[in-house]
Scaffold this motif. Structure first.
Motif, mmCIF file in Angstrom:
data_model
loop_
_atom_site.group_PDB
_atom_site.id
_atom_site.type_symbol
_atom_site.label_atom_id
_atom_site.label_comp_id
_atom_site.label_asym_id
_atom_site.label_seq_id
_atom_site.Cartn_x
_atom_site.Cartn_y
_atom_site.Cartn_z
ATOM 1 N N UNK A 1 -6.471 16.954 -14.057
ATOM 2 C CA UNK A 1 -5.599 18.103 -13.930
ATOM 3 C C UNK A 1 -5.059 18.439 -15.318
ATOM 4 N N UNK A 2 -5.195 19.674 -15.726
ATOM 5 C CA UNK A 2 -4.674 20.131 -17.013
ATOM 6 C C UNK A 2 -3.168 20.299 -16.905
ATOM 7 N N UNK A 3 -2.432 19.520 -17.711
ATOM 8 C CA UNK A 3 -0.973 19.573 -17.649
ATOM 9 C C UNK A 3 -0.375 20.211 -18.881
ATOM 10 N N UNK A 4 -1.175 21.005 -19.608
ATOM 11 C CA UNK A 4 -0.652 21.686 -20.779
ATOM 12 C C UNK A 4 0.564 22.515 -20.393
ATOM 13 N N UNK A 5 0.427 23.326 -19.384
ATOM 14 C CA UNK A 5 1.523 24.123 -18.824
ATOM 15 C C UNK A 5 1.443 24.010 -17.305
ATOM 16 N N UNK A 6 1.941 22.892 -16.759
ATOM 17 C CA UNK A 6 1.820 22.723 -15.310
ATOM 18 C C UNK A 6 2.565 23.822 -14.560
ATOM 19 N N UNK A 7 2.094 24.109 -13.371
ATOM 20 C CA UNK A 7 2.673 25.165 -12.542
ATOM 21 C C UNK A 7 3.327 24.547 -11.311
ATOM 22 N N UNK A 8 4.112 25.352 -10.597
ATOM 23 C CA UNK A 8 4.683 24.896 -9.333
ATOM 24 C C UNK A 8 3.563 24.505 -8.368
ATOM 25 N N UNK A 9 2.479 25.248 -8.366
ATOM 26 C CA UNK A 9 1.349 24.906 -7.496
ATOM 27 C C UNK A 9 0.866 23.494 -7.800
ATOM 28 N N UNK A 10 0.686 23.181 -9.075
ATOM 29 C CA UNK A 10 0.229 21.848 -9.450
ATOM 30 C C UNK A 10 1.269 20.779 -9.102
ATOM 31 N N UNK A 11 2.546 21.090 -9.284
ATOM 32 C CA UNK A 11 3.591 20.140 -8.924
ATOM 33 C C UNK A 11 3.548 19.855 -7.421
ATOM 34 N N UNK A 13 1.001 20.244 -5.445
ATOM 35 C CA UNK A 13 -0.231 19.486 -5.204
ATOM 36 C C UNK A 13 0.008 18.006 -5.503
ATOM 37 N N UNK A 14 0.631 17.728 -6.632
ATOM 38 C CA UNK A 14 0.897 16.353 -7.050
ATOM 39 C C UNK A 14 1.791 15.636 -6.036
ATOM 40 N N UNK A 15 2.711 16.373 -5.445
ATOM 41 C CA UNK A 15 3.607 15.796 -4.436
ATOM 42 C C UNK A 15 2.957 15.712 -3.054
ATOM 43 N N UNK A 16 1.742 16.231 -2.935
ATOM 44 C CA UNK A 16 1.034 16.176 -1.657
ATOM 45 C C UNK A 16 1.551 17.190 -0.656
ATOM 46 N N UNK A 17 2.107 18.282 -1.167
ATOM 47 C CA UNK A 17 2.662 19.334 -0.314
ATOM 48 C C UNK A 17 1.782 20.578 -0.369
ATOM 49 N N UNK A 18 1.876 21.402 0.655
ATOM 50 C CA UNK A 18 1.173 22.684 0.633
ATOM 51 C C UNK A 18 1.633 23.443 -0.609
ATOM 52 N N UNK A 19 0.685 24.069 -1.297
ATOM 53 C CA UNK A 19 1.014 24.600 -2.619
ATOM 54 C C UNK A 19 0.729 26.084 -2.819
ATOM 55 N N UNK A 20 0.442 26.799 -1.741
ATOM 56 C CA UNK A 20 0.284 28.240 -1.928
ATOM 57 C C UNK A 20 1.680 28.848 -2.081
ATOM 58 N N UNK A 21 1.734 30.054 -2.584
ATOM 59 C CA UNK A 21 3.010 30.701 -2.910
ATOM 60 C C UNK A 21 3.965 30.723 -1.711
#
Length: 76
Positions: A1-11, A13-21
């Protein structure tokens, strides 16, 4: 996962939660009003793995820390 500028979606995802807007907005709306005396990682809606990830990311000032701070502010 590219973490240069992580997004809420990636966060989320990392937490194992649904990540669509819509899911992110719904999560924040459902959990908004978090007691100001609690640290974010102590919130009752996290499982132990999620809480540890949040705590470790903040302690290490990891790439996630800024997004976690933003999430914290949105949940207050």
């Amino acid at each position: 996962m590219d973490l240069t500028n992580p997004s809420f979606k990636q966060l989320f995802d990392q937490l194992g939660l649904a990540s669509d807007h819509q899911a992110i907005d719904r999560f924040i709306e459902e959990h908004k009003g978090l007691d100001s005396t609690l640290k974010l990682q102590q919130a009752p809606f996290w499982n132990p793995t999620q809480a540890k990830f949040i705590e470790d990311s903040l302690n290490e000032d990891a790439a996630w820390a800024e997004l976690i701070d933003q999430l914290n502010n949105r949940l207050r």
